[in-house]
Each structure stands twice: as structure tokens, then as C-alpha cells.
Enzyme design. Sequence first.
Site, mmCIF file in Angstrom:
data_model
loop_
_atom_site.group_PDB
_atom_site.id
_atom_site.type_symbol
_atom_site.label_atom_id
_atom_site.label_comp_id
_atom_site.label_asym_id
_atom_site.label_seq_id
_atom_site.Cartn_x
_atom_site.Cartn_y
_atom_site.Cartn_z
ATOM 1 N N SER A 228 -4.296 2.170 -13.471
ATOM 2 C CA SER A 228 -4.181 2.836 -12.185
ATOM 3 C C SER A 228 -5.394 3.738 -11.915
ATOM 4 O O SER A 228 -6.525 3.256 -11.943
ATOM 5 C CB SER A 228 -2.861 3.616 -12.172
ATOM 6 O OG SER A 228 -2.462 3.920 -10.874
ATOM 7 N N ASP A 439 1.771 -6.215 -8.418
ATOM 8 C CA ASP A 439 1.454 -4.846 -7.999
ATOM 9 C C ASP A 439 0.802 -4.869 -6.625
ATOM 10 O O ASP A 439 -0.138 -5.637 -6.394
ATOM 11 C CB ASP A 439 0.493 -4.236 -9.025
ATOM 12 C CG ASP A 439 0.088 -2.808 -8.686
ATOM 13 O OD1 ASP A 439 0.843 -2.116 -7.975
ATOM 14 O OD2 ASP A 439 -0.980 -2.377 -9.153
ATOM 15 N N HIS A 496 2.484 -3.290 -11.807
ATOM 16 C CA HIS A 496 1.485 -2.298 -12.190
ATOM 17 C C HIS A 496 1.570 -1.968 -13.680
ATOM 18 O O HIS A 496 0.562 -1.747 -14.338
ATOM 19 C CB HIS A 496 1.808 -1.055 -11.357
ATOM 20 C CG HIS A 496 0.752 -0.006 -11.286
ATOM 21 N ND1 HIS A 496 -0.390 -0.156 -10.545
ATOM 22 C CD2 HIS A 496 0.696 1.243 -11.812
ATOM 23 C CE1 HIS A 496 -1.108 0.957 -10.623
ATOM 24 N NE2 HIS A 496 -0.479 1.819 -11.387
#
Length: 524
Positions: A228, A439, A496
Site C-alpha cells: 500500500s 484490489d 490488497h
Amino acid sequence: MRTSALALVGALSALGALGAQTPFQVAQAGAEYATMSHPSFPAHSLRIRNVPGEICEPDARSWSGYLDVDLDKLFERHGNDSIYPQGAAPGDGIVEHFYFWAFESRDAPETDPFTLWLNGGPGCSSFIGLLMELGPCSAAEPLNGMPRVTPNPWSFNSHSNMVFLDQPVGVGFSYASWKNASREDAPPARILDSPSAARDVSAFLHLLNLHAPKPKGQRREFHMAGESYAGRYLPLIAAQVLHDNDAIAQHPQHGIEPLPLASVLIGNGITSPFHQNRANIDYACTNISGDGPFLSNATCAKMEKAWPVCQDLLAKCNADRGNVPYSRTRCSTANTFCEGALSAPWEKTNSSFYDYKHEPDYAEDAWVAAYLNAPKTRAALGVDARGPGDRHDGVFTGCSDQVFADFGTTGDGARDTTWAVAEVLERGVRVLDYSGRRDFICNFVGNARWIDDLEWSGKDGYRSAPLEPWYVDGKRAGEFRHYGNLTFAIVDGAGHFVPHDQPINAHAMFNRWIHPAGVPGRLD
Ligand SMILES: *[C@@H]1O[C@H](CO)[C@@H](O)[C@H](O)[C@H]1NC(C)=O
Ligand SMILES: *[C@@H]1O[C@H](CO)[C@@H](O)[C@H](O)[C@H]1NC(C)=O
Ligand SMILES: *[C@@H]1O[C@H](CO)[C@@H](O)[C@H](O)[C@H]1NC(C)=O
Ligand SMILES: *[C@@H]1O[C@H](CO)[C@@H](O)[C@H](O)[C@H]1NC(C)=O
Ligand SMILES: *[C@@H]1O[C@H](CO)[C@@H](O)[C@H](O)[C@H]1NC(C)=O
Ligand SMILES: *[C@@H]1O[C@H](CO)[C@@H](O)[C@H](O)[C@H]1NC(C)=O
């Protein structure tokens, strides 16, 4: 045979005896913490202690502690850019404490590499990754109100020593305090951006390397991994490590070796706001995922209309290239606009930003916090009574709103980081960028595109390499493309949080990457 990578307690007396010949400073025998410092990093020192095995990891030794940063000394060394908190002045005596938890490899701690793991946010604790994704134990639903963990057989420490660090300050168990212990007020927050955070992490890794004994004559490789927002942190940290390595090489009299940084792994990262904001529209509004489109035509039309505005603001924020001081006003304007116009609309789908097949929230967040806030866990982990986190209320929260807000004021999230990826690649650091296919927020489309466009010496070779399937146990796990030291991988059936969603495949990918047999970069 098990030997110890971070043989700190065992090494205490030995290092003490060597004290006259080494620059190390080690705690008195019997002290709760061993403390480690080095003249090359005068503002930084490490405190480290044993963690009992029944907490989380019975099969390998583990350590926890703090990186302590004296801001007055940091200021002396680096000047005032984004270092001293607003509302405080050099000489006020602020000390920052970065919490970490380290695990030896379950296999061969003395020779296996070290891997640093960072979560993103900005403001999220790396203990989310540890306890929800890839650590030796996973937080589970509390039983009769009792927080608990279960063993994780696919932990990334099966063939690597692992270090989980809460950074920047204010995240997780990390906090700031005054040298004057009678002051009760919370020190003002450091106005943060990733370049200043990178200095602390580089110093942390160098100190750790210094104090992690290894077989004579061998160098043990370091990797840094994360997801991320770590797609911004990690390339900057890697570039900072190489920069610090250059400085170290100029001072052989300090007796410190350059950090053998071997690779960077970025999972569902944010690295190129240009490519990735645009890709949000394509991911949400077309069928590029195979399960789309996800948003209505009307919403998509609005996003299309906002894109040129976002693009223009991003260009203004990034008018200066690289890691130079930049306009906080221009970048925070870009950040706020692009996020509101091109990310926020996803909320209408009623599914998670992190996985279109998942509901908006993850129950694990509460399980992780419950476990880390249990008095028994905190005692075993040696968490300082003051702090943690930005509120100074002693309560662990997975993601700090304060740190997120501070980064918002600098517009750090609108900054391009691809230049740092190119820089570290050119210096022989391998790079793996992987993306869980489901994601939205840091989707594979945007990641694939910035990597295609990356300006590096292998660009043509990379672009002409095929996208091929990769397999685990004979089953397709995703697709990948690689050339030289750069690999891009898509992970099927994952959002994710790739190691959470596909633990076996993520574990296989990680181990193949850090122990490359044959062609570096290949995943098949
Ligand atoms: C920071 O340093 C620069 C010069 O290096 C100076 O112009 C500026 O006033 C300083 N800012 C603060 C807040 O001290
Ligand atoms: C330390 O803080 C206390 C409480 O705020 C204050 O009374 C005292 O003067 C401070 N000491 C020094 C040396 O600044
Ligand atoms: C999206 O793509 C998938 C896979 O190619 C296909 O099965 C599906 O029918 C497509 N959906 C739409 C709405 O076109
Ligand atoms: C949305 O746009 C697509 C392509 O432009 C079109 O085929 C479809 O009919 C539109 N849907 C609605 C509900 O307007
Ligand atoms: C999302 O949830 C809201 C409120 O629960 C509901 O009104 C809406 O129809 C849902 N939208 C979708 C796309 O499921
Ligand atoms: C790839 O990285 C290795 C070190 O891991 C280095 O020796 C090699 O020169 C690099 N290859 C390229 C093509 O940059």
C-alpha cells in the site's frame, strides 16, 4: 541446528568484552534492554529485549524494542527541513520512539536474510501485517471475550528473519516524549513526509545489521517489503540506504559496513499517482478486472471529467523531480482533489476498497487491536507505559488518523516515487512489485502501467518480455513479467492483503524471491 541471528542476549557479554575495540555501546549485563548505537548514526539508538516464545512464535526466537531518535541531534545533522515539529524548537528535547518486533527465521536464522515489513496508510501499523497477513501468528476472533492468536504455518519467517517496524512516529506503538520526564503534555507532531521517515528507517536497518552476528566472512542480505503506502516509503528508504551506504564507504575508520540491500518487494503499492489515479477510472468503470464494471455510467462520467483536473494538479505538485523539497500547498491540493474525485466514488459499490469481493470492513482489525491492547501481550512485548500512538492515551490503534492528517498537509501522497525505483534498480537492487487482482485502491492496472513506463536501462527489455502465468504446486497462481532485476506479478484470487487472501501462494512467491535459484526475478 538453530543458531541465533539476533543473538543479542548471548552476545551481550562478548560485545562488552570487545568494548575497547568496537564502537558499540551495550547495556550492562542484567539490564532489561540491550542498547545499541554507533557514531555513524549519532541521533539514533536501538533498545532491544527478549520476547517470550509463548507469545506468538514458539518455533523461533523473537525480540522487541525501540529505535530512539533524539530530534535535537537529528536537527544538528540534517538541518530543519521537515525534521522539527511545528510548535517546538531545537533544544526542546523531543525523543521519538519507534517500536519494532523481530522474529528469527524458523529455518536457518544465521544465514537466512533479513526482511523488513512495513504497512502503509500513511499511519497504519506494521502489526496489522504481522497479525493479519504474514507473521508467525494471526489474530483470531476473541473467544469468550479473550483476545487470541493462532499459529500461521505460512509465515514469512519460515526462511527469513523478519522485522516489523511501526513508522513513522505516531503509528502503532511508536510515540514521542520529552527528555524532561516530568512533562505530561504530548509533544507536538512532527510534520511528516516520506523522505524524512526514510532517514529513520535507514538508520534502524544499519544499526540492526551491526548488531546481528553472522557467520565469519559472510554477508547476509537485507530485503524490504511492504504494501500500500509502502509503495512510496520503500523506494525512498532503499534510496536512503544506498545514500547512507555511500557515506559509510567514505569513512572506513568508523568500522561499519554498507548494508547489503538485495531487494525491495512492493505489494499493491502506491508509487505513481499519475498512472494510478487514472487507473482507478479504468478499473472501476470497465471490465478490465473480469468482474466489472463496478460504478454507474453517471459516476464514471464525473470521474472522467475530473481526471484532467487531477492530472494537472499532479503535474504542478511534481514539477520538481525527485526527492527535493517540494510545495506542500500544491501537493496537498492535488492529493485532496484526486482522492475525492477518483478514489472516494468507490464507496458506492458497498464493497471494500481493498477487495471487491469483500465487505467494506475487516473484522481482523478489531482482533489485532484487542490482542495488542491485552495487558498480558503488552507486558510480554515490553511496550512503554507512555504512548503509544499519537493520542498518548496508551491505546493501540491499527491506523493513526493524526499521522494520516499530517501527511495530508504535506501532500506526500501526490508525489511520484518511480524515480527512486529506477535509481535503486540501476544500483543492482532487485525489485518485485506484486498486486492482488481484486484490489481497487492500488490496483494491478495502475501498477502494471507505471512499471511499463518506468525509465530505466532495462525498459525496452521489460516491455518486450511476455506476461506469463506462474504456478504453485502445479496450480496457476497469477501472472508475471520480468526482465533483469525487475519483476511485476499479479496474484489471482487476492485483494490488497495478498498474504491474508492467498497465504500459500504469497509464501511461495516470497520465498522464491528471497532465495532465487536460477534466474533472478522468475517466479515459475
Ligand atoms: C530553515 O532553514 C532555512 C535555511 O537553511 C531558513 O531559511 C529557514 O528560515 C529555517 N526555518 C526555520 C523554521 O527555522
Ligand atoms: C521539566 O518539566 C516540568 C513540568 O513541566 C517543569 O516544571 C520543569 O521546569 C522542567 N524542567 C526543565 C529542566 O526544563
Ligand atoms: C467481464 O469479463 C469476464 C471475463 O472476461 C466475462 O466473463 C464477463 O462476461 C465480462 N462482463 C461484462 C459485463 O462484460
Ligand atoms: C453505460 O455505458 C455503456 C457504454 O457506453 C452502455 O453500453 C450502457 O448501455 C450504459 N448503461 C446505462 C445504464 O446507461
Ligand atoms: C449500498 O448500500 C446502500 C445502503 O445500504 C443501498 O441503498 C445501495 O443500494 C447499495 N448499493 C449497492 C450497489 O449495492
Ligand atoms: C541485478 O542485481 C544483481 C545483484 O542482486 C547485480 O549483481 C546485477 O548486476 C543486476 N543486474 C542488472 C541487469 O542490473
